[in-house]
Design an enzyme around this catalytic site. Structure first.
Site, short mmCIF file in Angstrom:
data_model
loop_
_atom_site.label_atom_id
_atom_site.label_comp_id
_atom_site.label_asym_id
_atom_site.label_seq_id
_atom_site.Cartn_x
_atom_site.Cartn_y
_atom_site.Cartn_z
CB CYS A 96 -0.76 0.00 1.07
SG CYS A 96 -2.26 1.38 1.36
N GLY A 97 1.09 1.85 -1.31
CA GLY A 97 2.22 2.79 -1.48
C GLY A 97 1.61 4.27 -0.64
CG ASN A 98 -1.50 6.73 -1.47
OD1 ASN A 98 -0.72 7.58 -2.03
ND2 ASN A 98 -2.42 6.52 -2.27
CG ASN A 216 -5.35 -2.97 -6.21
OD1 ASN A 216 -6.01 -2.66 -5.34
ND2 ASN A 216 -4.38 -4.00 -5.89
CB CYS A 243 -4.35 3.39 -5.87
SG CYS A 243 -3.67 1.70 -5.50
N GLY A 244 -1.22 4.42 -4.28
CA GLY A 244 0.07 4.80 -4.50
C GLY A 244 0.80 3.37 -5.46
#
Ligand SMILES: N[C@H](CCC[C@H](N)C(=O)O)C(=O)O
EC number: 5.1.1.7
Length: 298
Positions: A96-98, A216, A243-244
């Protein structure tokens, strides 16, 4: 149930020992977001029971007191803090980038450092502070082979995979790129993201049989060789403002198709990220804002 009794208990009683919301009492939490991708970050360091899908689903539920896109856990790892990622539907995710930027910010705020490292389901992430609320995270190398994404069947060229949307004889979208950033992504390149009914076809592709672990789903518009516009239907959540890992997947996919270079500004509904697919080591570096909107104790 006393620990001793628990040890003698049969399996169902042991399952009962896993997290329930009551177990969160006294635990710290932070409300943070990365470009509007909203998180509740729960501090489980110091011997708390692990998060469960039920507890994550309850916390993530938008009709409840919290409500978010992902529940993020901060746990004690082997020598490093560890980040856990739970989508609002209770499913666990590999990246999960963010949220990685938000966790990095919290850790650097705690220890006053300008760089940090922490474990995540897809490996150890290194991060550095670029400004008071701007963080860069090394998201590691993208996985590009069909069996790494994963796809349900062999695809030699994952720049174009066999997904078609619309009437069989006249598909409206087809041939997305597939990439894993530790979580599965597919990216459709389109003329204009604003005209795409991602809310309609997102769930169809998310559960498409070609993606055995789900996926995703993003649409990407190439505005120049260093400027992308991306919107995402997130696995386990739905449409999010940002979405990162999708921004990373879109840049890698555009670069593989020679539509952009290896570095671009990626504009999402909630704001922009700087993404670079580094030549020297193949790592993807993601830079962007974080925001703290609340904190407290359960
Ligand atoms: N829904 C994703 C996890 C969160 C990714 C997103 N929030 C990000 O910033 O990368 C999945 O199930 O793989």
């Amino acid at each position: 149930m006393a620990p001793r009794a628990l040890m003698d208990a049969d399996p169902p009683a042991l399952y009962a020992a896993r997290m329930s919301l009551e177990d969160l009492t006294g635990r710290r939490y932070w409300r943070m977001d990365g470009l509007g991708n909203e998180f509740v970050i729960v501090d489980l360091r110091g011997g708390a029971r692990p998060m469960t899908a039920d507890a994550a689903r309850t916390l993530g539920d938008r009709s409840g007191a919290f409500g978010c896109d992902q529940v993020i856990t901060l746990e004690e790892g082997r020598g490093l803090p560890r980040m856990g990622i739970w989508n609002a539907d209770g499913s666990e995710a590999g990246a999960c980038g963010n949220a990685a930027r938000c966790v990095a910010w919290l850790l650097m705020e705690e220890d006053g450092e300008a760089a940090t490292a922490f474990a995540s389901p897809s490996g150890v992430l290194m991060a550095e502070r670029l400004g008071p609320h701007r963080i860069a995270v090394d998201m590691g190398e993208p996985k590009l082979r069909w069996d790494q994404i994963p796809l349900a069947e062999a695809h030699e060229d994952t720049r174009y995979v066999d997904v078609k949307l619309g009437p069989i004889d006249k598909p409206v979208l087809w041939g997305p790129s597939a990439v894993s950033m530790g979580n599965p992504h597919c990216v459709f390149f389109v003329e204009d993201v604003a005209t795409q009914r991602l809310d309609r076809f997102g769930p169809l592709v998310e559960h498409h049989p070609l993606f055995p672990e789900g996926v995703n789903v993003s649409v990407a518009q190439v505005r120049s060789r260093h400027d992308l516009r991306v919107r995402t239907w997130e696995r386990g959540v739905g449409l999010t403002k940002a979405c990162g890992t999708a921004a990373c997947a879109a840049l890698v996919s555009a670069s593989r198709r020679r539509l952009t270079g290896r570095k671009a500004n990626v504009e999402l509904d909630g704001g922009a990220l700087g993404i670079e697919w580094r030549e020297e080591d193949g790592h993807v570096i993601m830079a962007g804002a974080v925001r703290l909107s609340g904190e407290g104790t359960f």
